[in-house]
Design a protein around this motif. Structure first.
Motif, PDB file in Angstrom:
ATOM      1  N   ASP A   1       4.799  22.258   6.188  1.00 29.71           N
ATOM      2  CA  ASP A   1       3.482  21.420   5.687  1.00 29.71           C
ATOM      3  C   ASP A   1       2.608  22.386   4.996  1.00 29.71           C
ATOM      4  OD1 ASP A   1       2.799  18.751   6.176  1.00 29.71           O
ATOM      5  OD2 ASP A   1       2.870  19.021   8.281  1.00 29.71           O
ATOM      6  N   SER A   2       2.391  22.048   3.731  1.00 35.96           N
ATOM      7  CA  SER A   2       1.630  22.756   2.683  1.00 35.96           C
ATOM      8  C   SER A   2       0.722  21.824   1.616  1.00 35.96           C
ATOM      9  CB  SER A   2       2.481  23.575   1.899  1.00 35.96           C
ATOM     10  OG  SER A   2       3.300  22.655   0.958  1.00 35.96           O
ATOM     11  N   GLY A   3       0.148  22.424   1.070  1.00 35.90           N
ATOM     12  CA  GLY A   3      -0.722  21.727   0.031  1.00 35.90           C
ATOM     13  C   GLY A   3       0.091  20.958  -0.887  1.00 35.90           C
ATOM     14  N   GLU A   4       1.131  21.651  -0.997  1.00 37.71           N
ATOM     15  CA  GLU A   4       2.445  20.788  -2.135  1.00 37.71           C
ATOM     16  C   GLU A   4       3.157  19.736  -1.399  1.00 37.71           C
ATOM     17  OE1 GLU A   4       4.379  20.745  -5.866  1.00 37.71           O
ATOM     18  OE2 GLU A   4       2.596  22.011  -5.162  1.00 37.71           O
ATOM     19  N   HIS A   5       3.478  19.685  -0.311  1.00 38.26           N
ATOM     20  CA  HIS A   5       4.282  18.696   0.442  1.00 38.26           C
ATOM     21  C   HIS A   5       3.487  18.673   1.932  1.00 38.26           C
ATOM     22  CE1 HIS A   5       7.268  19.781  -2.312  1.00 38.26           C
ATOM     23  NE2 HIS A   5       7.187  20.698  -2.177  1.00 38.26           N
ATOM     24  N   ALA A   6       3.677  17.189   2.173  1.00 40.52           N
ATOM     25  CA  ALA A   6       2.565  16.545   3.334  1.00 40.52           C
ATOM     26  C   ALA A   6       3.698  15.956   4.050  1.00 40.52           C
ATOM     27  CB  ALA A   6       1.459  15.921   3.040  1.00 40.52           C
ATOM     28  N   THR A   7       3.271  15.521   5.429  1.00 41.03           N
ATOM     29  CA  THR A   7       4.278  14.630   6.041  1.00 41.03           C
ATOM     30  C   THR A   7       3.743  13.156   5.961  1.00 41.03           C
ATOM     31  OG1 THR A   7       4.350  16.229   7.866  1.00 41.03           O
ATOM     32  CG2 THR A   7       4.783  13.967   8.294  1.00 41.03           C
ATOM     33  N   PHE A   8       4.613  12.273   5.560  1.00 44.89           N
ATOM     34  CA  PHE A   8       4.321  10.709   5.350  1.00 44.89           C
ATOM     35  C   PHE A   8       4.918   9.615   6.209  1.00 44.89           C
ATOM     36  CE2 PHE A   8       3.655  13.041   1.232  1.00 44.89           C
ATOM     37  CZ  PHE A   8       2.293  12.329   0.982  1.00 44.89           C
ATOM     38  N   PHE A   9       4.198   8.749   6.706  1.00 38.70           N
ATOM     39  CA  PHE A   9       4.755   7.650   7.308  1.00 38.70           C
ATOM     40  C   PHE A   9       4.602   6.326   6.663  1.00 38.70           C
ATOM     41  CE2 PHE A   9       4.504   4.549  11.097  1.00 38.70           C
ATOM     42  CZ  PHE A   9       5.428   5.251  11.929  1.00 38.70           C
ATOM     43  N   LEU A  10       5.793   5.856   6.418  1.00 41.76           N
ATOM     44  CA  LEU A  10       6.032   4.479   5.776  1.00 41.76           C
ATOM     45  C   LEU A  10       5.834   3.684   6.748  1.00 41.76           C
ATOM     46  CD1 LEU A  10       8.746   3.573   3.118  1.00 41.76           C
ATOM     47  CD2 LEU A  10       8.218   2.181   5.256  1.00 41.76           C
TER      48      LEU A  10
ATOM     49  N   SER B   1       0.926  -1.188   0.082  1.00 43.54           N
ATOM     50  CA  SER B   1       0.030   0.011  -0.185  1.00 43.54           C
ATOM     51  C   SER B   1       0.908   1.304  -0.055  1.00 43.54           C
ATOM     52  CB  SER B   1      -1.132  -0.123   1.237  1.00 43.54           C
ATOM     53  OG  SER B   1       0.040   0.154   2.411  1.00 43.54           O
ATOM     54  N   MET B   2       0.077   2.586  -0.172  1.00 40.02           N
ATOM     55  CA  MET B   2       1.168   3.499  -0.056  1.00 40.02           C
ATOM     56  C   MET B   2       1.285   4.162   1.368  1.00 40.02           C
ATOM     57  SD  MET B   2       1.440   5.125  -3.177  1.00 40.02           S
ATOM     58  CE  MET B   2       1.242   6.838  -3.107  1.00 40.02           C
ATOM     59  N   PRO B   3       2.598   4.800   1.605  1.00 39.83           N
ATOM     60  CA  PRO B   3       2.656   5.339   2.776  1.00 39.83           C
ATOM     61  C   PRO B   3       1.442   6.254   3.130  1.00 39.83           C
ATOM     62  CG  PRO B   3       4.771   5.408   1.380  1.00 39.83           C
ATOM     63  CD  PRO B   3       3.565   5.041   0.478  1.00 39.83           C
ATOM     64  N   GLU B   4       1.224   6.447   4.505  1.00 39.71           N
ATOM     65  CA  GLU B   4       0.027   7.027   4.977  1.00 39.71           C
ATOM     66  C   GLU B   4       0.537   8.725   4.988  1.00 39.71           C
ATOM     67  OE1 GLU B   4      -2.260   7.660   9.263  1.00 39.71           O
ATOM     68  OE2 GLU B   4      -0.901   5.890   8.949  1.00 39.71           O
TER      69      GLU B   4
ATOM     70  N   PRO C   1      13.539   6.594  11.470  1.00 35.25           N
ATOM     71  CA  PRO C   1      12.849   5.434  11.863  1.00 35.25           C
ATOM     72  C   PRO C   1      12.063   5.735  13.668  1.00 35.25           C
ATOM     73  CG  PRO C   1      15.088   5.239  12.456  1.00 35.25           C
ATOM     74  CD  PRO C   1      15.028   6.706  11.481  1.00 35.25           C
ATOM     75  N   ILE C   2      11.023   5.211  13.587  1.00 35.96           N
ATOM     76  CA  ILE C   2      10.325   5.020  14.879  1.00 35.96           C
ATOM     77  C   ILE C   2      10.013   3.687  15.474  1.00 35.96           C
ATOM     78  CG2 ILE C   2       8.234   6.132  16.037  1.00 35.96           C
ATOM     79  CD1 ILE C   2       8.169   8.127  14.247  1.00 35.96           C
TER      80      ILE C   2
ATOM     81  N   GLY D   1       7.654   2.549  12.159  1.00 39.98           N
ATOM     82  CA  GLY D   1       7.837   2.821  10.668  1.00 39.98           C
ATOM     83  C   GLY D   1       8.800   3.991  10.596  1.00 39.98           C
ATOM     84  N   PHE D   2       8.689   4.723   9.623  1.00 42.34           N
ATOM     85  CA  PHE D   2       9.539   5.740   9.157  1.00 42.34           C
ATOM     86  C   PHE D   2       8.728   6.947   8.723  1.00 42.34           C
ATOM     87  CE2 PHE D   2      12.885   8.219   6.720  1.00 42.34           C
ATOM     88  CZ  PHE D   2      13.886   7.635   7.247  1.00 42.34           C
ATOM     89  N   VAL D   3       8.971   8.208   9.463  1.00 42.13           N
ATOM     90  CA  VAL D   3       8.430   9.459   9.052  1.00 42.13           C
ATOM     91  C   VAL D   3       9.265  10.498   8.157  1.00 42.13           C
ATOM     92  CG1 VAL D   3       9.221  10.486  11.037  1.00 42.13           C
ATOM     93  CG2 VAL D   3       6.941  11.331  10.302  1.00 42.13           C
ATOM     94  N   VAL D   4       8.588  11.092   7.407  1.00 44.48           N
ATOM     95  CA  VAL D   4       9.306  12.059   6.632  1.00 44.48           C
ATOM     96  C   VAL D   4       8.427  13.304   6.494  1.00 44.48           C
ATOM     97  CG1 VAL D   4      10.036  12.411   4.046  1.00 44.48           C
ATOM     98  CG2 VAL D   4       9.988  10.169   5.039  1.00 44.48           C
ATOM     99  N   ALA D   5       8.727  14.361   6.906  1.00 39.09           N
ATOM    100  CA  ALA D   5       8.210  15.647   7.146  1.00 39.09           C
ATOM    101  C   ALA D   5       8.953  16.944   6.311  1.00 39.09           C
ATOM    102  CB  ALA D   5       8.074  16.076   8.364  1.00 39.09           C
ATOM    103  N   PRO D   6       8.047  17.531   5.662  1.00 41.30           N
ATOM    104  CA  PRO D   6       8.473  18.847   4.805  1.00 41.30           C
ATOM    105  C   PRO D   6       9.187  20.072   5.873  1.00 41.30           C
ATOM    106  CG  PRO D   6       6.292  19.027   4.674  1.00 41.30           C
ATOM    107  CD  PRO D   6       6.739  17.645   5.568  1.00 41.30           C
ATOM    108  N   PHE D   7       9.967  20.797   5.218  1.00 40.31           N
ATOM    109  CA  PHE D   7      10.050  21.918   6.001  1.00 40.31           C
ATOM    110  C   PHE D   7       9.065  22.875   6.626  1.00 40.31           C
ATOM    111  CE2 PHE D   7      10.939  26.686   5.563  1.00 40.31           C
ATOM    112  CZ  PHE D   7      11.722  27.003   6.623  1.00 40.31           C
TER     113      PHE D   7
END
Length: 379
Positions: A68-77, A44-47, A319-320, A60-66
């Motif tokens: 948060d905006s409509g262009e870039h969101a925070t994702f959790f693999l 499945s896709m990362p959340e 990683p978390i 899992g693994f978290v990835v956050a932008p500088f």
């Protein structure tokens, strides 16, 4: 630490398949660690996270932008599989080769152009003027450089070279369909949790490393003030969250790749966290080492004056609850990989005593962390 590609053939093959099939994955190596962890989410896709709440209970693994905006969101693999170093069965790689679930997802192309020296110096001089004239204490400005990929470039070989070259860094390679492919070797932990302790740092000031002892480097008043701004912010943030029993060490000289920085370390018992992992992330990010102070006003200045989109540069990732550790790092010394080129990012902290031309030199030096390794692949 030996990260010879002959010892990691299965890992490299797995990474290549994930990159080709656009499968969400991340490979990372923690500082001063021999183990490479690879997390693959192939069902499945990362959340896309609406909030950081509850992260301390997840794996899992978290990835956050500088920002948060409509262009870039925070994702959790959320990994379907976790692999350790080269311990990867061929049968699993073969199944991934047949996985076409993500391959039709459109990859974004690069729309950025290289920041030239005049553009950057003009922005720095405007920042210096505004700092002197207003309430700003510090502003951090960044730039980008677009480079063509060398002939025959292999991302998996580049990743192993970074692991070999920079043992003190958090080295990673990740691909998420809505984030893109990023590779980095960042020196700056935002928050780490291990063995009952929580740690964070303030990191600022930059010099080129020579053959001198790390302790022998001396700092200008500008660099000392710049680092002190970050240190006070981190300490005040922790105090505001009613965290006590904080141990503080530094400032002291710290070598990260080809650079020397000033670092102050903070540590406190995990019992003080009291399920406030997400609160600390929200409160610290973005720290004055990547944004500035006052926080909200500095972010507005950056958004208005930088000519490029930082995306996930100066965001955070890590990683978390993987192997009983959580380790979130600021996304520095990184590049974004595209089909035919790559984009390097770097920045510098601006104070009232900054000299624009010297800040340009600092950003050039920071880009050499990755460029030196890139050149070594094609001498």
């Amino acid at each position: 630490m030996a990260f010879d590609k002959l010892l990691y053939q299965s890992l490299s093959k797995l990474q290549k398949v994930c990159l080709t099939q656009n499968i969400p994955f991340v490979s990372y190596r923690l500082p001063l660690n021999r183990e490479i962890f690879t997390l693959v989410q192939h069902h499945s896709m990362p959340e896309k996270l609406k909030s950081l709440d509850g992260l301390h209970d997840r794996t899992g693994f978290v990835v956050a932008p500088f920002t948060d905006s409509g262009e870039h969101a925070t994702f959790f693999l959320v990994p379907d599989c976790v692999f350790f170093s080269n311990d990867i069965a061929d049968i699993y790689i073969e199944k991934l080769e047949a996985n076409n679930r993500f391959i039709e997802l459109k990859k974004k192309g690069n729309t950025l152009h290289t920041t030239n020296s005049d553009e950057f110096i003009d922005s720095v001089n405007k920042a210096i003027f505004d700092i002197k004239a207003t309430e700003y204490q510090k502003l951090v400005l960044s730039k980008v450089r677009v480079e063509q990929l060398p002939n025959g470039f292999q991302p998996e070989d580049f990743f192993l070279k970074l692991c070999q070259k920079y043992p003190h860094a958090f080295v990673y390679m990740m691909q998420l369909p809505e984030v893109g492919c990023w590779i980095g070797a960042t020196p700056e932990p935002l928050i780490t949790i291990e063995n009952g302790s929580v740690k964070t740092v303030s990191l600022a000031g930059t010099q080129i490393a020579t053959d001198a002892d790390t302790e022998s480097y001396r700092w200008s008043s500008k660099e000392i003030d710049e680092q002190d701004i970050v240190t006070k912010y981190v300490e005040q943030t922790l105090r505001s969250l009613q965290i006590s029993n904080i141990s503080k060490t530094g400032p002291e000289n710290y070598q990260a790749a080809n650079l020397i920085h000033l670092k102050t370390a903070f540590e406190f018992p995990q019992t003080e966290l009291k399920n406030r992992f997400s609160d600390i992330l929200r409160a610290l990010h973005p720290t004055p080492s990547v944004g500035g102070l006052p926080k909200a006003e500095a972010l507005n200045f950056i958004i208005k004056n930088e000519l490029h989109d930082r995306a996930y540069y100066t965001g955070f990732l890590g990683p978390i609850n993987i192997s009983q550790k959580s380790a979130i790092f600021v996304n520095l010394r990184c590049l974004q990989l595209f089909e035919n080129n790559f984009v390097l990012y770097s920045g510098a902290g601006i104070t009232s005593t900054s000299v624009a031309e010297k800040e340009w030199e600092e950003t050039e030096n920071k880009m050499q962390t990755l460029m030196n390794v890139m050149r070594s692949l094609n001498p």
